[in-house]
Design a protein around this motif. Structure first.
Motif: not given
Length: 566
Positions: A63-65, A72-73, A137-140
Protein backbone atom coordinates in the motif's frame (compact mmCIF):
# COMPACT_ATOMS: atom_id res chain seq x y z
CA UNK A 1 11.46 16.17 14.85
CA UNK A 2 8.21 14.55 15.95
CA UNK A 3 5.12 16.58 16.77
CA UNK A 4 3.50 15.60 20.05
CA UNK A 5 0.08 16.92 19.12
CA UNK A 6 0.09 15.28 15.68
CA UNK A 7 1.26 11.94 17.06
CA UNK A 8 -1.33 11.98 19.85
CA UNK A 9 -4.04 12.88 17.33
CA UNK A 10 -3.12 9.96 15.06
CA UNK A 11 -2.88 7.50 17.95
CA UNK A 12 -6.23 8.67 19.33
CA UNK A 13 -7.74 8.10 15.90
CA UNK A 14 -6.21 4.61 15.77
CA UNK A 15 -7.75 3.78 19.16
CA UNK A 16 -11.19 5.04 18.12
CA UNK A 17 -11.13 3.18 14.81
CA UNK A 18 -10.04 0.03 16.65
CA UNK A 19 -13.04 0.42 18.96
CA UNK A 20 -15.24 0.27 15.87
CA UNK A 21 -14.62 -3.49 15.98
CA UNK A 22 -16.75 -3.58 19.14
CA UNK A 23 -19.44 -1.62 17.34
CA UNK A 24 -19.47 -4.01 14.39
CA UNK A 25 -19.50 -7.01 16.74
CA UNK A 26 -22.48 -5.71 18.73
CA UNK A 27 -24.38 -4.59 15.65
CA UNK A 28 -23.94 -7.89 13.82
CA UNK A 29 -24.65 -10.00 16.91
CA UNK A 30 -27.86 -8.08 17.63
CA UNK A 31 -29.19 -8.36 14.08
CA UNK A 32 -28.62 -12.14 13.92
CA UNK A 33 -30.05 -15.03 15.94
CA UNK A 34 -28.81 -15.94 19.40
CA UNK A 35 -27.64 -19.42 18.35
CA UNK A 36 -24.90 -17.79 16.24
CA UNK A 37 -23.80 -15.04 18.64
CA UNK A 38 -20.50 -16.63 19.68
CA UNK A 39 -19.64 -17.36 16.06
CA UNK A 40 -20.19 -13.79 14.85
CA UNK A 41 -18.17 -12.41 17.76
CA UNK A 42 -15.29 -14.76 16.96
CA UNK A 43 -15.31 -13.70 13.31
CA UNK A 44 -15.08 -10.04 14.26
CA UNK A 45 -12.21 -10.80 16.61
CA UNK A 46 -10.33 -12.87 14.03
CA UNK A 47 -10.81 -10.23 11.33
CA UNK A 48 -8.76 -7.86 13.41
CA UNK A 49 -6.19 -10.35 14.68
CA UNK A 50 -5.51 -12.05 11.34
CA UNK A 51 -5.67 -8.73 9.50
CA UNK A 52 -3.15 -7.11 11.86
CA UNK A 53 -0.58 -9.84 11.28
CA UNK A 54 -0.84 -10.17 7.50
CA UNK A 55 -1.08 -6.41 6.93
CA UNK A 56 2.25 -6.13 8.76
CA UNK A 57 3.73 -9.01 6.77
CA UNK A 58 2.67 -7.88 3.30
CA UNK A 59 -0.17 -5.36 3.06
CA UNK A 60 1.42 -2.18 4.38
CA UNK A 61 4.31 -2.49 1.95
CA UNK A 62 1.99 -3.05 -1.02
CA UNK A 63 0.00 0.00 0.00
CA UNK A 64 2.72 2.50 0.94
CA UNK A 65 6.08 0.96 0.01
CA UNK A 66 6.62 2.96 -3.19
CA UNK A 67 5.14 5.35 -5.71
CA UNK A 68 4.22 2.85 -8.42
CA UNK A 69 0.99 3.29 -10.32
CA UNK A 70 -0.40 -0.14 -9.35
CA UNK A 71 1.33 -1.23 -6.13
CA UNK A 72 3.65 0.38 -3.65
CA UNK A 73 6.26 -2.30 -3.13
CA UNK A 74 7.11 -5.54 -1.38
CA UNK A 75 8.41 -4.84 2.12
CA UNK A 76 7.78 -7.71 4.53
CA UNK A 77 7.65 -6.72 8.21
CA UNK A 78 7.68 -2.99 7.37
CA UNK A 79 11.45 -2.42 7.44
CA UNK A 80 11.80 0.13 4.62
CA UNK A 81 12.03 3.90 4.51
CA UNK A 82 8.56 5.50 4.51
CA UNK A 83 9.61 9.06 5.26
CA UNK A 84 8.21 10.29 1.94
CA UNK A 85 4.64 9.35 2.84
CA UNK A 86 4.61 9.95 6.62
CA UNK A 87 2.49 12.83 7.92
CA UNK A 88 4.48 15.74 9.37
CA UNK A 89 5.84 14.95 12.80
CA UNK A 90 4.27 11.46 13.00
CA UNK A 91 6.51 8.40 13.55
CA UNK A 92 6.17 5.34 11.34
CA UNK A 93 4.79 3.15 14.13
CA UNK A 94 1.91 5.59 14.77
CA UNK A 95 1.07 5.81 11.08
CA UNK A 96 1.33 2.02 10.72
CA UNK A 97 -1.17 1.26 13.50
CA UNK A 98 -3.47 3.96 12.15
CA UNK A 99 -3.52 2.27 8.75
CA UNK A 100 -3.82 -1.21 10.29
CA UNK A 101 -7.14 -0.44 11.99
CA UNK A 102 -8.54 0.94 8.74
CA UNK A 103 -7.61 -2.31 6.98
CA UNK A 104 -9.32 -4.35 9.70
CA UNK A 105 -12.47 -2.28 9.27
CA UNK A 106 -12.73 -3.20 5.60
CA UNK A 107 -12.30 -6.88 6.44
CA UNK A 108 -14.88 -7.02 9.22
CA UNK A 109 -17.72 -5.57 7.12
CA UNK A 110 -18.12 -8.94 5.39
CA UNK A 111 -18.90 -11.02 8.47
CA UNK A 112 -22.42 -9.61 8.94
CA UNK A 113 -23.55 -10.27 5.37
CA UNK A 114 -22.29 -13.88 5.49
CA UNK A 115 -23.54 -14.51 9.02
CA UNK A 116 -25.23 -17.70 10.27
CA UNK A 117 -24.13 -20.11 7.53
CA UNK A 118 -20.40 -19.68 6.80
CA UNK A 119 -17.74 -22.16 7.88
CA UNK A 120 -15.43 -20.58 10.41
CA UNK A 121 -12.23 -21.89 8.79
CA UNK A 122 -13.32 -20.58 5.38
CA UNK A 123 -14.06 -17.18 6.83
CA UNK A 124 -10.63 -17.03 8.44
CA UNK A 125 -9.01 -17.81 5.08
CA UNK A 126 -11.04 -15.04 3.44
CA UNK A 127 -9.76 -12.63 6.10
CA UNK A 128 -6.25 -13.88 5.36
CA UNK A 129 -6.67 -12.82 1.71
CA UNK A 130 -8.40 -9.43 1.84
CA UNK A 131 -6.04 -7.79 4.32
CA UNK A 132 -2.64 -8.44 2.67
CA UNK A 133 -3.60 -8.10 -1.01
CA UNK A 134 -7.12 -7.01 -2.06
CA UNK A 135 -7.52 -4.01 0.23
CA UNK A 136 -3.88 -2.75 0.05
CA UNK A 137 -3.71 -2.73 -3.76
CA UNK A 138 -6.79 -0.56 -4.29
CA UNK A 139 -5.79 1.40 -1.19
CA UNK A 140 -2.48 2.21 -2.86
CA UNK A 141 -4.29 3.56 -5.90
CA UNK A 142 -6.17 6.01 -3.68
CA UNK A 143 -3.92 6.81 -0.70
CA UNK A 144 -0.47 5.50 -1.59
CA UNK A 145 0.28 7.66 -4.60
CA UNK A 146 -1.12 5.23 -7.20
CA UNK A 147 -2.81 6.04 -10.49
CA UNK A 148 -6.12 7.22 -9.02
CA UNK A 149 -4.35 9.61 -6.65
CA UNK A 150 -2.39 10.95 -9.61
CA UNK A 151 -5.67 11.58 -11.46
CA UNK A 152 -7.05 13.60 -8.54
CA UNK A 153 -9.50 11.04 -7.15
CA UNK A 154 -10.63 12.09 -3.68
CA UNK A 155 -11.65 9.76 -0.86
CA UNK A 156 -10.68 11.46 2.36
CA UNK A 157 -11.35 8.67 4.88
CA UNK A 158 -12.50 5.67 2.87
CA UNK A 159 -16.05 5.62 1.52
CA UNK A 160 -14.57 3.69 -1.41
CA UNK A 161 -11.15 2.60 -0.15
CA UNK A 162 -12.57 0.96 2.99
CA UNK A 163 -16.35 0.72 2.94
CA UNK A 164 -17.14 0.01 -0.70
CA UNK A 165 -14.35 -2.58 -0.76
CA UNK A 166 -15.90 -4.33 2.24
CA UNK A 167 -19.45 -3.91 0.95
CA UNK A 168 -18.71 -5.42 -2.47
CA UNK A 169 -16.82 -8.31 -0.87
CA UNK A 170 -19.82 -8.84 1.42
CA UNK A 171 -22.24 -8.92 -1.52
CA UNK A 172 -20.16 -11.38 -3.54
CA UNK A 173 -19.67 -13.65 -0.53
CA UNK A 174 -23.35 -13.64 0.41
CA UNK A 175 -24.43 -14.34 -3.18
CA UNK A 176 -22.02 -17.26 -3.66
CA UNK A 177 -22.89 -18.58 -0.21
CA UNK A 178 -26.64 -18.51 -0.82
CA UNK A 179 -29.45 -17.49 1.55
CA UNK A 180 -30.09 -18.89 5.00
CA UNK A 181 -32.49 -21.81 5.32
CA UNK A 182 -36.03 -20.43 5.44
CA UNK A 183 -35.14 -16.99 4.09
CA UNK A 184 -37.16 -17.50 0.90
CA UNK A 185 -40.34 -19.51 0.44
CA UNK A 186 -40.96 -21.88 -2.48
CA UNK A 187 -42.08 -18.92 -4.61
CA UNK A 188 -38.93 -16.93 -3.87
CA UNK A 189 -40.67 -14.47 -1.55
CA UNK A 190 -38.36 -13.28 1.26
CA UNK A 191 -39.30 -14.20 4.81
CA UNK A 192 -38.39 -12.04 7.81
CA UNK A 193 -35.74 -13.57 10.10
CA UNK A 194 -35.60 -11.31 13.12
CA UNK A 195 -32.42 -10.44 14.96
CA UNK A 196 -32.39 -11.62 18.54
CA UNK A 197 -31.30 -8.48 20.39
CA UNK A 198 -32.14 -5.06 19.01
CA UNK A 199 -30.69 -3.39 22.11
CA UNK A 200 -27.23 -4.82 21.39
CA UNK A 201 -27.60 -3.86 17.73
CA UNK A 202 -28.44 -0.27 18.74
CA UNK A 203 -25.47 -0.16 21.09
CA UNK A 204 -23.24 -1.21 18.20
CA UNK A 205 -24.58 1.60 16.02
CA UNK A 206 -23.96 4.22 18.72
CA UNK A 207 -20.43 2.90 19.26
CA UNK A 208 -19.76 3.15 15.53
CA UNK A 209 -21.18 6.67 15.36
CA UNK A 210 -18.94 7.74 18.25
CA UNK A 211 -15.87 6.13 16.72
CA UNK A 212 -16.56 7.69 13.32
CA UNK A 213 -15.41 11.02 14.68
CA UNK A 214 -11.99 9.42 14.92
CA UNK A 215 -12.37 7.61 11.61
CA UNK A 216 -13.02 10.87 9.75
CA UNK A 217 -11.75 13.60 12.04
CA UNK A 218 -8.39 12.07 12.85
CA UNK A 219 -7.72 11.39 9.18
CA UNK A 220 -6.33 14.92 9.05
CA UNK A 221 -3.31 13.19 10.72
CA UNK A 222 -2.36 16.59 12.14
CA UNK A 223 -3.58 19.15 14.65
CA UNK A 224 -0.72 21.64 14.70
CA UNK A 225 -2.12 24.67 12.89
CA UNK A 226 -5.18 26.89 12.86
CA UNK A 227 -6.21 25.72 9.42
CA UNK A 228 -6.09 22.03 10.23
CA UNK A 229 -7.92 22.57 13.53
CA UNK A 230 -10.65 24.40 11.65
CA UNK A 231 -10.79 21.54 9.14
CA UNK A 232 -11.08 18.94 11.90
CA UNK A 233 -14.00 20.84 13.44
CA UNK A 234 -15.73 21.03 10.08
CA UNK A 235 -15.23 17.28 9.54
CA UNK A 236 -16.81 16.49 12.90
CA UNK A 237 -19.82 18.63 11.94
CA UNK A 238 -20.31 17.18 8.44
CA UNK A 239 -19.88 13.64 9.76
CA UNK A 240 -22.52 14.09 12.43
CA UNK A 241 -24.94 15.99 10.19
CA UNK A 242 -25.00 13.34 7.48
CA UNK A 243 -25.74 10.55 9.95
CA UNK A 244 -28.47 12.50 11.74
CA UNK A 245 -30.26 13.58 8.56
CA UNK A 246 -30.04 10.04 7.15
CA UNK A 247 -31.81 8.70 10.24
CA UNK A 248 -34.61 11.25 10.05
CA UNK A 249 -35.18 10.67 6.34
CA UNK A 250 -35.23 6.87 6.68
CA UNK A 251 -37.59 7.09 9.65
CA UNK A 252 -40.04 9.20 7.61
CA UNK A 253 -39.56 7.09 4.49
CA UNK A 254 -40.26 3.77 6.24
CA UNK A 255 -43.15 5.34 8.17
CA UNK A 256 -44.81 6.28 4.89
CA UNK A 257 -43.88 3.04 3.12
CA UNK A 258 -44.71 0.47 5.82
CA UNK A 259 -47.16 2.35 8.00
CA UNK A 260 -44.73 2.49 10.93
CA UNK A 261 -41.13 3.74 11.31
CA UNK A 262 -38.77 0.76 10.96
CA UNK A 263 -36.39 0.57 13.92
CA UNK A 264 -33.58 -1.57 12.50
CA UNK A 265 -33.62 0.22 9.14
CA UNK A 266 -33.37 3.61 10.85
CA UNK A 267 -30.34 2.45 12.82
CA UNK A 268 -28.84 1.16 9.57
CA UNK A 269 -29.43 4.60 8.08
CA UNK A 270 -27.12 6.17 10.66
CA UNK A 271 -24.33 3.95 9.38
CA UNK A 272 -25.31 4.64 5.78
CA UNK A 273 -25.07 8.38 6.38
CA UNK A 274 -21.68 7.97 8.06
CA UNK A 275 -20.33 5.81 5.25
CA UNK A 276 -21.59 8.21 2.57
CA UNK A 277 -20.01 11.34 4.09
CA UNK A 278 -16.64 9.68 4.68
CA UNK A 279 -15.26 10.41 1.20
CA UNK A 280 -16.03 14.12 1.12
CA UNK A 281 -16.30 15.09 4.80
CA UNK A 282 -13.40 17.54 4.30
CA UNK A 283 -14.69 19.07 1.04
CA UNK A 284 -18.44 19.58 1.51
CA UNK A 285 -20.29 22.16 3.57
CA UNK A 286 -22.66 21.28 6.38
CA UNK A 287 -25.50 21.82 3.92
CA UNK A 288 -23.80 19.45 1.47
CA UNK A 289 -23.45 16.90 4.26
CA UNK A 290 -27.18 17.13 4.95
CA UNK A 291 -27.90 16.50 1.26
CA UNK A 292 -25.60 13.45 1.29
CA UNK A 293 -27.32 12.20 4.46
CA UNK A 294 -30.76 12.69 2.90
CA UNK A 295 -29.71 10.72 -0.18
CA UNK A 296 -28.38 7.93 2.03
CA UNK A 297 -31.63 7.94 4.02
CA UNK A 298 -33.66 7.26 0.88
CA UNK A 299 -31.23 4.98 -0.96
CA UNK A 300 -30.49 2.75 2.04
CA UNK A 301 -33.98 1.21 2.54
CA UNK A 302 -34.48 0.92 -1.22
CA UNK A 303 -31.15 -0.87 -1.56
CA UNK A 304 -32.00 -3.26 1.28
CA UNK A 305 -35.27 -4.15 -0.45
CA UNK A 306 -33.55 -4.46 -3.84
CA UNK A 307 -30.92 -6.92 -2.67
CA UNK A 308 -33.43 -8.81 -0.53
CA UNK A 309 -36.27 -9.12 -3.05
CA UNK A 310 -34.74 -8.73 -6.51
CA UNK A 311 -31.12 -9.91 -6.39
CA UNK A 312 -31.98 -12.47 -3.66
CA UNK A 313 -28.89 -11.71 -1.58
CA UNK A 314 -29.55 -12.65 2.04
CA UNK A 315 -27.75 -9.96 4.05
CA UNK A 316 -28.84 -10.17 7.71
CA UNK A 317 -27.33 -6.83 8.73
CA UNK A 318 -27.59 -4.81 5.50
CA UNK A 319 -23.82 -4.57 5.03
CA UNK A 320 -23.99 -4.52 1.23
CA UNK A 321 -26.43 -1.61 1.22
CA UNK A 322 -24.79 0.35 4.05
CA UNK A 323 -21.18 0.01 2.95
CA UNK A 324 -21.28 -0.91 -0.72
CA UNK A 325 -24.13 1.26 -1.98
CA UNK A 326 -23.76 4.22 0.38
CA UNK A 327 -19.97 4.15 0.07
CA UNK A 328 -20.01 4.41 -3.70
CA UNK A 329 -22.84 6.95 -3.66
CA UNK A 330 -21.04 9.20 -1.18
CA UNK A 331 -17.87 9.13 -3.26
CA UNK A 332 -19.80 10.17 -6.38
CA UNK A 333 -21.71 12.90 -4.53
CA UNK A 334 -18.39 14.38 -3.45
CA UNK A 335 -17.75 15.10 -7.13
CA UNK A 336 -21.01 17.06 -7.21
CA UNK A 337 -21.09 18.78 -3.81
CA UNK A 338 -17.43 19.58 -3.06
CA UNK A 339 -17.24 23.30 -2.34
CA UNK A 340 -13.91 23.49 -4.16
CA UNK A 341 -14.23 21.79 -7.54
CA UNK A 342 -17.63 20.12 -7.31
CA UNK A 343 -19.89 20.15 -10.35
CA UNK A 344 -22.71 21.92 -8.48
CA UNK A 345 -20.26 24.61 -7.35
CA UNK A 346 -19.06 25.50 -10.82
CA UNK A 347 -16.07 23.19 -10.91
CA UNK A 348 -16.97 21.52 -14.19
CA UNK A 349 -17.47 17.81 -14.87
CA UNK A 350 -13.83 16.64 -14.70
CA UNK A 351 -13.72 16.03 -10.93
CA UNK A 352 -17.03 14.15 -11.00
CA UNK A 353 -15.80 11.99 -13.91
CA UNK A 354 -12.64 11.21 -11.96
CA UNK A 355 -14.77 10.11 -8.99
CA UNK A 356 -16.80 7.85 -11.31
CA UNK A 357 -13.64 6.28 -12.74
CA UNK A 358 -12.27 5.65 -9.26
CA UNK A 359 -15.44 4.00 -7.98
CA UNK A 360 -15.78 1.82 -11.09
CA UNK A 361 -12.15 0.70 -11.14
CA UNK A 362 -12.07 -0.25 -7.46
CA UNK A 363 -15.39 -2.08 -7.85
CA UNK A 364 -14.04 -4.14 -10.77
CA UNK A 365 -10.84 -4.97 -8.85
CA UNK A 366 -12.69 -6.16 -5.76
CA UNK A 367 -15.36 -8.04 -7.73
CA UNK A 368 -12.74 -9.97 -9.68
CA UNK A 369 -10.38 -10.83 -6.83
CA UNK A 370 -12.92 -11.61 -4.11
CA UNK A 371 -14.96 -13.78 -6.49
CA UNK A 372 -11.86 -15.89 -7.13
CA UNK A 373 -11.22 -16.21 -3.39
CA UNK A 374 -14.76 -17.31 -2.54
CA UNK A 375 -15.10 -19.69 -5.48
CA UNK A 376 -11.80 -21.39 -4.63
CA UNK A 377 -12.97 -21.78 -1.03
CA UNK A 378 -16.35 -23.09 -2.15
CA UNK A 379 -14.85 -25.78 -4.39
CA UNK A 380 -12.05 -26.86 -2.04
CA UNK A 381 -12.69 -26.87 1.70
CA UNK A 382 -16.25 -25.59 1.29
CA UNK A 383 -17.69 -22.20 2.13
CA UNK A 384 -21.02 -23.10 3.69
CA UNK A 385 -21.77 -25.19 6.76
CA UNK A 386 -24.12 -28.17 6.61
CA UNK A 387 -27.88 -27.76 6.88
CA UNK A 388 -27.94 -29.44 10.28
CA UNK A 389 -25.21 -27.13 11.59
CA UNK A 390 -27.12 -24.11 10.36
CA UNK A 391 -30.37 -25.26 11.96
CA UNK A 392 -28.71 -26.05 15.30
CA UNK A 393 -26.58 -22.90 15.22
CA UNK A 394 -22.91 -22.38 14.53
CA UNK A 395 -22.08 -21.75 18.19
CA UNK A 396 -22.48 -25.39 19.20
CA UNK A 397 -20.98 -26.98 16.09
CA UNK A 398 -18.13 -24.58 15.30
CA UNK A 399 -17.10 -23.62 18.83
CA UNK A 400 -18.64 -26.13 21.24
CA UNK A 401 -20.62 -23.29 22.80
CA UNK A 402 -24.04 -24.38 23.99
CA UNK A 403 -25.28 -20.82 24.20
CA UNK A 404 -23.90 -17.30 24.34
CA UNK A 405 -26.60 -16.71 26.97
CA UNK A 406 -26.15 -19.79 29.13
CA UNK A 407 -27.94 -18.34 32.17
CA UNK A 408 -31.08 -17.65 30.14
CA UNK A 409 -31.82 -21.09 28.72
CA UNK A 410 -31.60 -24.70 29.89
CA UNK A 411 -28.41 -26.15 28.45
CA UNK A 412 -28.88 -29.78 29.58
CA UNK A 413 -30.34 -30.90 26.27
CA UNK A 414 -27.28 -29.69 24.43
CA UNK A 415 -24.46 -30.47 26.83
CA UNK A 416 -25.72 -33.56 28.63
CA UNK A 417 -26.52 -33.91 32.33
CA UNK A 418 -24.77 -31.61 34.76
CA UNK A 419 -22.27 -33.42 36.97
CA UNK A 420 -23.08 -33.14 40.71
CA UNK A 421 -19.78 -31.43 41.51
CA UNK A 422 -20.43 -28.83 38.80
CA UNK A 423 -23.70 -27.67 40.31
CA UNK A 424 -23.48 -24.68 42.60
CA UNK A 425 -24.03 -25.65 46.23
CA UNK A 426 -24.48 -29.37 45.48
CA UNK A 427 -23.20 -32.16 47.72
CA UNK A 428 -22.21 -35.76 47.16
CA UNK A 429 -24.67 -38.60 47.62
CA UNK A 430 -22.99 -39.65 50.89
CA UNK A 431 -23.27 -36.14 52.29
CA UNK A 432 -26.89 -35.65 51.31
CA UNK A 433 -29.34 -35.32 54.20
CA UNK A 434 -32.93 -36.22 53.32
CA UNK A 435 -35.60 -33.64 54.08
CA UNK A 436 -37.66 -34.63 57.09
CA UNK A 437 -41.26 -35.16 56.06
CA UNK A 438 -43.64 -34.04 58.76
CA UNK A 439 -46.67 -36.29 58.91
CA UNK A 440 -50.03 -34.59 58.75
CA UNK A 441 -53.59 -35.74 58.77
CA UNK A 442 -54.70 -36.79 55.32
CA UNK A 443 -57.93 -35.44 53.91
CA UNK A 444 -59.10 -38.89 52.99
CA UNK A 445 -60.00 -37.62 49.54
CA UNK A 446 -58.48 -39.76 46.79
CA UNK A 447 -57.58 -38.65 43.28
CA UNK A 448 -60.72 -40.28 41.93
CA UNK A 449 -62.98 -38.57 44.47
CA UNK A 450 -62.35 -35.02 43.32
CA UNK A 451 -62.36 -33.21 40.02
CA UNK A 452 -58.90 -31.82 39.10
CA UNK A 453 -58.74 -29.19 36.35
CA UNK A 454 -55.88 -27.33 34.72
CA UNK A 455 -56.56 -23.79 33.61
CA UNK A 456 -54.02 -22.24 31.18
CA UNK A 457 -54.27 -18.48 30.73
CA UNK A 458 -52.33 -16.69 27.97
CA UNK A 459 -52.33 -12.92 28.42
CA UNK A 460 -50.48 -9.70 27.81
CA UNK A 461 -47.42 -9.14 29.97
CA UNK A 462 -48.79 -5.83 31.21
CA UNK A 463 -51.84 -7.55 32.75
CA UNK A 464 -49.96 -10.24 34.67
CA UNK A 465 -49.85 -8.47 38.05
CA UNK A 466 -53.59 -7.78 37.86
CA UNK A 467 -54.22 -11.44 37.02
CA UNK A 468 -52.02 -12.65 39.87
CA UNK A 469 -53.88 -10.48 42.38
CA UNK A 470 -57.22 -11.75 41.07
CA UNK A 471 -56.11 -15.39 41.47
CA UNK A 472 -54.92 -14.78 45.03
CA UNK A 473 -58.22 -13.11 45.86
CA UNK A 474 -60.19 -16.27 45.00
CA UNK A 475 -57.79 -18.62 46.80
CA UNK A 476 -55.54 -19.76 43.95
CA UNK A 477 -52.04 -19.39 45.39
CA UNK A 478 -50.11 -21.90 43.28
CA UNK A 479 -49.26 -21.16 39.66
CA UNK A 480 -46.60 -21.73 37.02
CA UNK A 481 -45.66 -18.68 34.94
CA UNK A 482 -43.86 -18.84 31.59
CA UNK A 483 -42.70 -16.16 29.17
CA UNK A 484 -43.88 -17.23 25.71
CA UNK A 485 -44.26 -15.93 22.16
CA UNK A 486 -47.45 -16.50 20.22
CA UNK A 487 -50.35 -15.28 18.13
CA UNK A 488 -53.87 -16.41 17.33
CA UNK A 489 -55.14 -17.99 14.11
CA UNK A 490 -55.15 -14.55 12.51
CA UNK A 491 -51.30 -14.69 12.72
CA UNK A 492 -51.13 -11.36 14.53
CA UNK A 493 -51.13 -7.90 13.04
CA UNK A 494 -49.27 -7.43 9.75
CA UNK A 495 -45.82 -6.09 10.60
CA UNK A 496 -42.62 -5.46 8.63
CA UNK A 497 -39.01 -6.20 9.48
CA UNK A 498 -36.44 -4.46 7.27
CA UNK A 499 -39.07 -4.02 4.57
CA UNK A 500 -40.21 -7.67 4.60
CA UNK A 501 -43.74 -8.60 5.71
CA UNK A 502 -43.69 -11.00 8.64
CA UNK A 503 -45.92 -13.97 7.79
CA UNK A 504 -46.52 -14.75 11.46
CA UNK A 505 -46.01 -12.02 14.03
CA UNK A 506 -45.23 -13.76 17.33
CA UNK A 507 -45.85 -11.38 20.23
CA UNK A 508 -44.48 -11.68 23.77
CA UNK A 509 -47.08 -13.16 26.14
CA UNK A 510 -47.30 -14.62 29.63
CA UNK A 511 -48.66 -18.15 30.11
CA UNK A 512 -50.09 -18.90 33.57
CA UNK A 513 -50.92 -22.51 34.48
CA UNK A 514 -52.97 -23.39 37.58
CA UNK A 515 -54.43 -26.70 38.74
CA UNK A 516 -57.55 -26.39 40.91
CA UNK A 517 -59.96 -28.67 42.69
CA UNK A 518 -61.50 -26.87 45.65
CA UNK A 519 -61.81 -23.58 43.77
CA UNK A 520 -64.41 -24.00 41.00
CA UNK A 521 -63.11 -23.62 37.45
CA UNK A 522 -65.93 -21.20 36.67
CA UNK A 523 -64.69 -18.93 39.46
CA UNK A 524 -61.14 -18.98 38.07
CA UNK A 525 -62.39 -18.19 34.56
CA UNK A 526 -64.60 -15.35 35.75
CA UNK A 527 -61.78 -13.80 37.80
CA UNK A 528 -59.36 -14.08 34.89
CA UNK A 529 -61.80 -12.47 32.47
CA UNK A 530 -62.37 -9.56 34.82
CA UNK A 531 -58.63 -9.05 35.29
CA UNK A 532 -57.67 -9.27 31.62
CA UNK A 533 -60.54 -7.67 29.75
CA UNK A 534 -59.77 -4.39 27.94
CA UNK A 535 -61.96 -4.82 24.88
CA UNK A 536 -58.97 -4.78 22.51
CA UNK A 537 -57.44 -7.47 20.31
CA UNK A 538 -54.88 -9.49 22.25
CA UNK A 539 -56.59 -9.65 25.65
CA UNK A 540 -55.67 -13.34 25.76
CA UNK A 541 -57.26 -16.77 25.89
CA UNK A 542 -58.18 -19.33 28.56
CA UNK A 543 -57.80 -23.08 28.02
CA UNK A 544 -59.33 -25.68 30.35
CA UNK A 545 -58.14 -29.31 30.65
CA UNK A 546 -59.09 -32.34 32.73
CA UNK A 547 -56.24 -33.59 34.97
CA UNK A 548 -56.04 -37.30 35.71
CA UNK A 549 -53.87 -37.00 38.81
CA UNK A 550 -51.31 -34.85 40.64
CA UNK A 551 -48.33 -36.26 42.55
CA UNK A 552 -46.21 -34.28 45.00
CA UNK A 553 -42.67 -35.53 44.54
CA UNK A 554 -41.37 -34.80 48.05
CA UNK A 555 -44.14 -36.51 50.05
CA UNK A 556 -45.70 -38.87 47.55
CA UNK A 557 -49.15 -37.39 48.17
CA UNK A 558 -51.58 -37.58 45.28
CA UNK A 559 -54.75 -35.91 44.07
CA UNK A 560 -56.35 -33.33 46.31
CA UNK A 561 -53.67 -33.73 49.01
CA UNK A 562 -50.87 -33.01 46.53
CA UNK A 563 -52.31 -29.56 45.88
CA UNK A 564 -52.40 -28.55 49.54
CA UNK A 565 -49.62 -26.65 51.31
CA UNK A 566 -47.67 -27.95 54.28
Amino acid sequence: MYSSVNTIWVLMGAALVFFMQAGFAMCEAGFTRSKNTGNILMKNLMDFCIGTAVYWLVGFGLMFGGAGAIIGGFDPLVRGDYSAILPDGVPLTAFFIFQTVFCATAATIVSGAMAERTKFISYCIYSLMISPVIYPVSGHWIWGGGWLAQMGFHDFSGSTAVHMVGGIAAGVGAKILGPRIGKYDKNGKPQAILGHNLSIGALGVFILWFCWFGFNGCSTVAMDSDSVMELAGAIFCTTNMSAAVACVVTMIFTWLRYGKPDVSMTFNAALGGLVAITAGCDMVSIFGASVIGACAGIVLPLAVEFFDKVVKIDDPVGAVSVHGVCGSMGTLLTGLLAVDGGLFYGGGPSFFITQCIGVASVAVWVLATITIVFLVLKHTIGLRCSAQEEIDGLDIHEHGLASAYADFMPAGGLTGPVEPEAASGSVSEDEAVPVQVVARERSGISASDVKLSKVTIVCNQARFETLKSAMNAIGVTGMTVTQVLGCGVQKGRIEYYRGVEMTMNLLPKVQVDVVVSKVPVATVVAAAKRALFTGHIGDGKIFIYDVENVVKVRTGEEGYDALQGD
